[in-house]
Scaffold this active site. Sequence first.
Site, mmCIF file in Angstrom:
data_model
loop_
_atom_site.group_PDB
_atom_site.id
_atom_site.type_symbol
_atom_site.label_atom_id
_atom_site.label_comp_id
_atom_site.label_asym_id
_atom_site.label_seq_id
_atom_site.Cartn_x
_atom_site.Cartn_y
_atom_site.Cartn_z
ATOM 1 N N ASP A 113 -3.651 -5.923 4.816
ATOM 2 C CA ASP A 113 -4.689 -6.094 3.815
ATOM 3 C C ASP A 113 -4.551 -7.450 3.136
ATOM 4 O OD1 ASP A 113 -6.883 -4.529 2.264
ATOM 5 O OD2 ASP A 113 -5.533 -5.140 0.663
ATOM 6 N N HIS A 279 -7.130 2.937 6.912
ATOM 7 C CA HIS A 279 -6.849 1.549 6.552
ATOM 8 C C HIS A 279 -5.370 1.179 6.576
ATOM 9 C CE1 HIS A 279 -7.264 -2.271 4.527
ATOM 10 N NE2 HIS A 279 -6.670 -1.849 3.428
#
Length: 299
Positions: A113, A279
């Site tokens: 991320d 994610h």
Amino acid sequence: MKEVAGRPDIMPGFTWFDVDADGVRIRAAIAGDGPPLLLLHGHPQTHLTWHKVAPELAKRFTVVAADLRGYGDSEKLDGGETHVNYSKRAMAADQVAVMRSFGHDRFAVVAHDRGARVAHRMALDFPDLVTRVTLLDIAPTATMYARTDMEFARRYFWWFFLIQPSPLPEKMIGADPAFFLNKHISGQMKTEGASDPRVLEEYQRCYADPRTRHAICEDYRAAATIDLRHDSADSEKKVQVPLMALWGGRGTVGALYDVLATWREKAIDVCGHAIDCGHSPQEEAPQALMDALGPFLAT
């Protein structure tokens, strides 16, 4: 460098330090004996996001898991003019200084991320230091902004909310930080039971600090301003070291982008694949992540 208390109940075998990274205090945990490997987290996590894989990696590598500036227990700086203090260039330089403090001049990086965006910039700015890089669940920042459409804006609304001028997002999140954090994480994770309650408590502890929330907004503001200028200036420059992109097969990035194609526009040697999760592979599918990292980091 100063040894500090950490969470050995969550990451056994690690020792925690506050490191002076050229004037910025960075919290980092270290364990293992072998080739050096830097782990960088994303938003809204801390270095503890690696708790399911870091102890295993430390059997083969000298693992350094660090909090990005502004996040976790690292120093929270003012954003500075044009948000320069949260540019990915500045954040990358922090982590290079951390690795040098531990005696590592060349190292591999695995990053998720926001940390993966720092790692991308690090590989461009320090091509002689980064040996190979693994990026988890991102497409390049400039690509994602350039291709913004309604679906992306709906799925990743915080990219446009957090960049609003201070103190709007800070005050709105401050009304109930735990609610915002938990909704953010639960909305992106697609694997039931993947979150360790102890780790969530640590994320909540850090997110409760208004300085952390401001730093996070500055990180996103930098991504939409100074980072794009840096990316534009380096538009002809490509990452020269091997790059592996891994993404959640049930997440947004893989649904909206041909992930490998986006990275082949930015790097000369790209491999990777989807992992069956949302994610956060490091928390949702740690064994699948380890299976991918093993051969890539060994070559």
